[in-house]
Structures are given as structure tokens and as C-alpha cells.
Write an enzyme that holds these catalytic residues in place. Structure first.
Site, PDB file in Angstrom:
ATOM      1  N   TYR A   1       0.734  -1.261   0.075  1.00 37.45           N
ATOM      2  CA  TYR A   1      -0.030   0.004   0.113  1.00 37.45           C
ATOM      3  C   TYR A   1       0.953   1.242   0.044  1.00 37.45           C
ATOM      4  O   TYR A   1       1.960   1.448   0.730  1.00 37.45           O
ATOM      5  CB  TYR A   1      -0.750   0.012   1.368  1.00 37.45           C
ATOM      6  CG  TYR A   1      -2.288  -0.834   1.424  1.00 37.45           C
ATOM      7  CD1 TYR A   1      -3.421  -0.347   0.659  1.00 37.45           C
ATOM      8  CD2 TYR A   1      -2.119  -2.138   1.601  1.00 37.45           C
ATOM      9  CE1 TYR A   1      -4.392  -1.239   0.804  1.00 37.45           C
ATOM     10  CE2 TYR A   1      -3.114  -2.757   1.832  1.00 37.45           C
ATOM     11  CZ  TYR A   1      -4.244  -2.592   1.320  1.00 37.45           C
ATOM     12  OH  TYR A   1      -5.277  -3.172   1.290  1.00 37.45           O
TER      13      TYR A   1
ATOM     14  N   TYR B   1      -1.023  -9.910   0.614  1.00 37.10           N
ATOM     15  CA  TYR B   1       0.009  -9.710   1.390  1.00 37.10           C
ATOM     16  C   TYR B   1      -0.157 -10.218   2.693  1.00 37.10           C
ATOM     17  O   TYR B   1      -1.406 -10.501   3.181  1.00 37.10           O
ATOM     18  CB  TYR B   1       0.136  -8.110   1.619  1.00 37.10           C
ATOM     19  CG  TYR B   1      -1.100  -7.275   2.096  1.00 37.10           C
ATOM     20  CD1 TYR B   1      -1.347  -7.130   3.335  1.00 37.10           C
ATOM     21  CD2 TYR B   1      -2.384  -6.915   0.960  1.00 37.10           C
ATOM     22  CE1 TYR B   1      -2.552  -6.585   3.883  1.00 37.10           C
ATOM     23  CE2 TYR B   1      -3.305  -6.310   1.344  1.00 37.10           C
ATOM     24  CZ  TYR B   1      -3.436  -6.117   2.898  1.00 37.10           C
ATOM     25  OH  TYR B   1      -4.613  -5.503   3.401  1.00 37.10           O
TER      26      TYR B   1
ATOM     27  N   ARG C   1      -3.846 -11.792   3.608  1.00 37.09           N
ATOM     28  CA  ARG C   1      -5.239 -11.214   2.866  1.00 37.09           C
ATOM     29  C   ARG C   1      -4.981 -11.803   1.565  1.00 37.09           C
ATOM     30  O   ARG C   1      -4.102 -11.502   0.725  1.00 37.09           O
ATOM     31  CB  ARG C   1      -4.954  -9.495   2.890  1.00 37.09           C
ATOM     32  CG  ARG C   1      -5.180  -8.892   4.317  1.00 37.09           C
ATOM     33  CD  ARG C   1      -6.270  -9.537   5.201  1.00 37.09           C
ATOM     34  NE  ARG C   1      -7.535  -9.688   4.680  1.00 37.09           N
ATOM     35  CZ  ARG C   1      -8.424  -8.901   4.124  1.00 37.09           C
ATOM     36  NH1 ARG C   1      -7.968  -7.556   4.306  1.00 37.09           N
ATOM     37  NH2 ARG C   1      -9.724  -9.078   3.770  1.00 37.09           N
TER      38      ARG C   1
ATOM     39  N   HIS D   1      -7.865  -7.759  -2.755  1.00 37.20           N
ATOM     40  CA  HIS D   1      -8.894  -7.198  -2.286  1.00 37.20           C
ATOM     41  C   HIS D   1      -9.017  -5.960  -2.585  1.00 37.20           C
ATOM     42  O   HIS D   1      -8.003  -5.237  -2.738  1.00 37.20           O
ATOM     43  CB  HIS D   1      -9.496  -7.542  -0.918  1.00 37.20           C
ATOM     44  CG  HIS D   1      -8.498  -6.764  -0.116  1.00 37.20           C
ATOM     45  ND1 HIS D   1      -7.547  -7.481   0.515  1.00 37.20           N
ATOM     46  CD2 HIS D   1      -8.693  -5.613   0.628  1.00 37.20           C
ATOM     47  CE1 HIS D   1      -6.963  -6.764   1.250  1.00 37.20           C
ATOM     48  NE2 HIS D   1      -7.481  -5.714   1.501  1.00 37.20           N
TER      49      HIS D   1
ATOM     50  N   HIS E   1     -11.050  -2.395  -1.431  1.00 39.38           N
ATOM     51  CA  HIS E   1     -11.916  -1.811  -0.497  1.00 39.38           C
ATOM     52  C   HIS E   1     -12.980  -0.764  -1.237  1.00 39.38           C
ATOM     53  O   HIS E   1     -12.494   0.127  -1.827  1.00 39.38           O
ATOM     54  CB  HIS E   1     -11.152  -0.757   0.594  1.00 39.38           C
ATOM     55  CG  HIS E   1     -10.226  -1.709   1.447  1.00 39.38           C
ATOM     56  ND1 HIS E   1     -10.391  -2.177   2.779  1.00 39.38           N
ATOM     57  CD2 HIS E   1      -8.757  -2.222   0.969  1.00 39.38           C
ATOM     58  CE1 HIS E   1      -9.331  -2.757   3.033  1.00 39.38           C
ATOM     59  NE2 HIS E   1      -8.479  -2.543   2.328  1.00 39.38           N
TER      60      HIS E   1
END
Lengths: 243, 205
Positions: A109, A148, A158, A161, A163
Site C-alpha cells: 500500500y 499480502y 489477505r 481485495h 476496499h
């Protein structure tokens, strides 16, 4: 003078939602209210909500391939995500703000608190926003996010995905969720999607490969419809004397 | 055969630790949109600041929470078509803002105007001036809704239909922000306790 909203939202079906306290997702243990929520009948405070105009958004806000491109385009699988924002009656939620954010193709991120060793992509910001059309339809372009690890259990990962933040047409419709990708083997191992006890509700968070919407020789497409709470007309309401 | 063609609401998921990227990218550490959203609301009326912290079950400040507010204008009208009260609209006031708790101090704040009183549900007394609050973060699976009321509106608070519904006074008091004067700006302090002693009253709205 109208005292009552003419439309109210359906009661939220909490059996389809995650409870606050989900010890399998450890951070929830200290951040979940222990006491019961107070159930509020809708007043103007809940049936109204912020309205956003298209002129507030830039022309590339919904294009994550281009909206942070500096020296070139981001690395990753070119991906379209599209679908409709509906309410529980099946009607499209028109002109509502949809915001999305995600990791880059390596699972990193662009965030000052993310220290995962996968590299930042200099051409990828990782956020986008758009307003649904008159039918509730939305579409955006991105690169597929990577999986990640995160600190929950020793080896927690995770699944890929995206959000989603949905503003809805009234404050009571406000919703944040995550969209997963069909066929990802990490989904059944994930502690976050597992916070939702209902298997059907979990399944509905998985976007389907929409092969027909893909652009040949260019971009794959996934379809993800989102449902916000429905509205009912207040057809009959007992009026109290003196009002 | 009759079938009810309802479709179920999408399940909520935590906003996660990186919610800032999507909703307040500047706090994540970068700028991307020409017109980002903010915690400073324009509008006509008495300028106020509301501020506080979000505390977890051990009383520690949560430093990665995203908060949004939704409120009426100074006349007590929401900037939304469903609000047909016979009161002036303030075109410069959307009534909405968002912010994140500070990564170091855990403090959040909004600069806004004090809302007016809004009509209640039919047959109910007017609602005292209040700000609707919604918060999400890592560890919160579904957004939490609450309301901020003002301690210096005691008369209206006493008849507010929502405050009156909350019978234990100690729980009602968790919704009252206390006024302080800060550099000439009326500031209302409102700590949100997610869990434990003096847990904030949250609503299923």
C-alpha cells in the site's frame, strides 16, 4: 409542514453482518462495543445524507491506471471492475459516491504505515472514486492488487481485495466493504472475510470474472454488485393527537 | 406463488489500517485528487470546533480511525432533498466532513458550525442540536454510529427524543460534548469510548 420522512430505510439485517467482537480477527477484541446498540427509528438525521456532484471529481479519479502515473503505467494485470449499486428492493442507487482503495500488484500500500517488503509502485496511487449513473452503475480501471501478509496469526495473508466505500442516498446506508476475486485460494483462509458468519453473505463479496465485459487484447473485467439498505414508503402512520 | 424479490444488503468489512489511502490520501502520505474532502466545513453560523479521541477497551487512543460527521445547518435543516422543513438552506454548507485520528496523538477534530434543532419524527419533540458521527477503522467490522450533543443546550437536550430513549443517565451522558474556549473558538470535547467503562452509546440506525 412535513414532520416525517416519507421514506425510511428497512431495518438492517444484522444476521448478514459481522458482529463487532470476532476474536479470530484479533484487533476487534478491544475495539468492539460490549453493550447493545440502541435501535433508532429513522429521523431526518438518518434518512438524509451528503450529496456529491460530478464536478467535484476529476476526469481520471476513477482510473487507477492513470490517476497516479508519473513515468509510465503501473505494473500489474490490467483490470476493470464494474457493477451496480442497488438497494434491497433491487432499484439502482443513482448519483452516489463510490470510493475504492487497494494495494498495488505486489501487495504493498502507498501508506506511511505500511512497511511490507514488496516495493511501492511509483506509478500507482491506489485509490479512485466515482459517482454512479442514473441506474446505479459504476466502473473503474485498475491493476489487480496482490495478496499480502498481515499481523494476526503468524502466517496470516489477505487475499487480493479492493476496499469499497459507499455513501448511499442517506446516512443509514453508509457502508464500507471489501471485494474479493473469484477463485482466490486465500479467501477460505482469511480472518477478515471470516468475520461474516453467513456463508452466502461471504460469497456475495467475491466478484465474478466477467469475461464478456473484458476488452480483448487489453483488460480483464470483474463484476461486483453492491446492495445498500432498502427504503419503504411510510404508507400508514398513526398520527398522535395534537400534532 | 408469491415471491418477495428483495436482495440482501452487502456485508460490511473493516476499513482496515490503510483506510486513509482511499478516503483521506493526504494522511496516508500523498496527494492525488484535485479536490479532496476535508474536516473543515464552511457555512453560515456560529463557528465551532468539535474534537476528541477514540479510546479502546483499555483506554488507549486508537490512532488509525476514520470519522465522518453529518449535520444540519445553523437553521436546523439538512442539505438533502428529503428534508422539506420550512427553513432556509445554506448552499455553502453540505453538512458533511471526514477526518482521521492523528497517528501520534490520536486526536480528531472538525471545524464546523453549530447545527440548529431539527424536527423530530412525527409526534415527537424536536431533536436538540446534534452532530451525527460515524467511525470505522482496523478492528471495527461494521461502522459505528453515534451522536454528539452539546452540553450548553440543556433545555433542548432534556426533551430530545433520542436522549430520552436512553434511560440510564450515565449512558446518555456519553453523548454530551463539553464546551471549552480554545483561542477564542468555542470547542466541544467529545471522547468516544469503544468499550469498557463509560462505553459510548452507539446506535443501530
Amino acid at each position: 409542514m412535513p414532520h416525517t420522512p416519507t421514506e425510511e430505510f428497512f431495518q438492517r439485517d444484522r444476521t448478514l453482518q459481522p458482529p463487532g467482537y470476532t476474536p479470530g480477527y484479533k484487533t476487534s477484541v478491544l475495539r468492539s462495543p460490549k453493550l447493545a446498540l440502541w435501535s433508532l427509528q429513522n429521523s431526518l438525521s438518518e434518512v438524509t445524507g451528503p450529496v456529491f456532484g460530478r464536478e467535484e471529481l476529476g476526469p481520471l479519479d476513477h482510473d487507477m491506471i492513470l490517476n497516479y502515473a508519473k513515468t509510465g503505467e503501473p505494473i500489474g494485470e490490467r483490470t476493470i471492475v464494474h457493477g451496480r449499486v442497488l438497494d434491497e428492493t433491487g432499484r439502482g442507487v443513482a448519483n452516489t459516491l463510490v470510493e475504492v482503495w487497494q494495494a498495488n500488484a505486489g501487495g504493498r500500500y502507498r501508506h506511511r504505515n505500511d512497511t511490507y517488503l514488496a516495493p511501492i509502485d511509483p506509478n500507482f496511487g491506489g485509490c479512485g472514486r466515482m459517482i454512479t449513473d442514473a441506474t446505479g452503475y459504476y466502473a473503474f480501471r485498475t491493476v489487480k492488487p496482490g495478496a499480502y501478509p498481515f499481523r494476526n496469526h503468524v502466517n496470516s495473508w489477505r487475499p487480493a481485495h479492493i476496499h469499497f466505500s459507499l455513501m448511499g442516498s442517506g446516512w443509514a446506508q453508509r457502508l464500507i466493504t471489501q471485494m474479493y476475486f473469484e477463485g482466490d485460494p486465500l479467501i477460505p483462509k482469511d480472518s477478515i472475510i471470516a468475520t461474516i458468519p453467513d456463508p452466502g453473505a461471504r460469497e456475495r463479496l467475491v466478484a465474478k470474472l466477467d469475461f464478456n465485459a473484458s476488452i480483448p487484447l487489453d483488460t480483464l473485467a470483474y463484476r461486483f454488485d453492491i446492495v445498500l439498505r432498502g427504503k419503504r414508503a411510510t404508507l400508514f402512520e398513526n398520527k398522535l393527537h395534537g400534532n | 406463488m408469491t415471491t418477495l424479490n428483495y436482495v440482501p444488503e452487502t456485508g460490511s468489512q473493516t476499513a482496515g489500517p490503510y483506510v486513509h489511502i482511499g478516503l483521506i490520501p493526504h494522511q496516508a502520505g500523498f496527494d492525488i485528487f484535485e479536490k479532496p474532502f476535508s474536516n473543515m466545513l464552511g457555512g453560515e453560523g456560529e463557528r465551532i470546533r468539535i474534537e476528541g479521541r477514540v479510546l479502546d477497551g483499555l483506554g488507549a487512543p486508537c490512532r488509525d480511525v476514520l470519522l465522518e460527521i453529518w449535520q444540519a445547518n445553523a437553521a436546523g435543516r439538512y442539505n438533502h432533498p428529503a428534508d422539506q422543513q420550512d427553513k432556509p438552506l445554506d448552499p455553502g454548507f453540505r453538512g458533511w466532513g471526514r477526518t482521521g485520528t492523528d497517528f501520534e496523538t490520536g486526536l480528531w477534530w472538525f471545524d464546523t458550525i453549530k447545527p440548529g434543532s431539527v424536527v423530530g419524527r412525527h409526534g415527537h419533540k424536536p431533536m436538540a442540536p446534534h452532530v451525527n458521527l460515524w467511525l470505522v477503522s482496523r478492528g471495527i467490522n461494521i461502522g459505528l454510529s453515534t451522536r454528539l450533543y452539546f452540553a450548553d443546550e440543556a433545555a433542548l437536550n432534556a426533551t430530545d427524543p433520542v436522549l430520552r430513549m436512553i434511560e440510564p443517565a450515565v449512558r446518555r451522558d456519553t453523548l454530551i460534548a463539553r464546551p471549552e474556549m480554545r483561542d477564542g473558538v468555542p470547542t466541544y470535547v467529545f471522547d468516544i469510548r469503544l468499550q469498557g467503562e463509560n462505553e459510548t452509546a452507539f446506535f443501530d440506525i
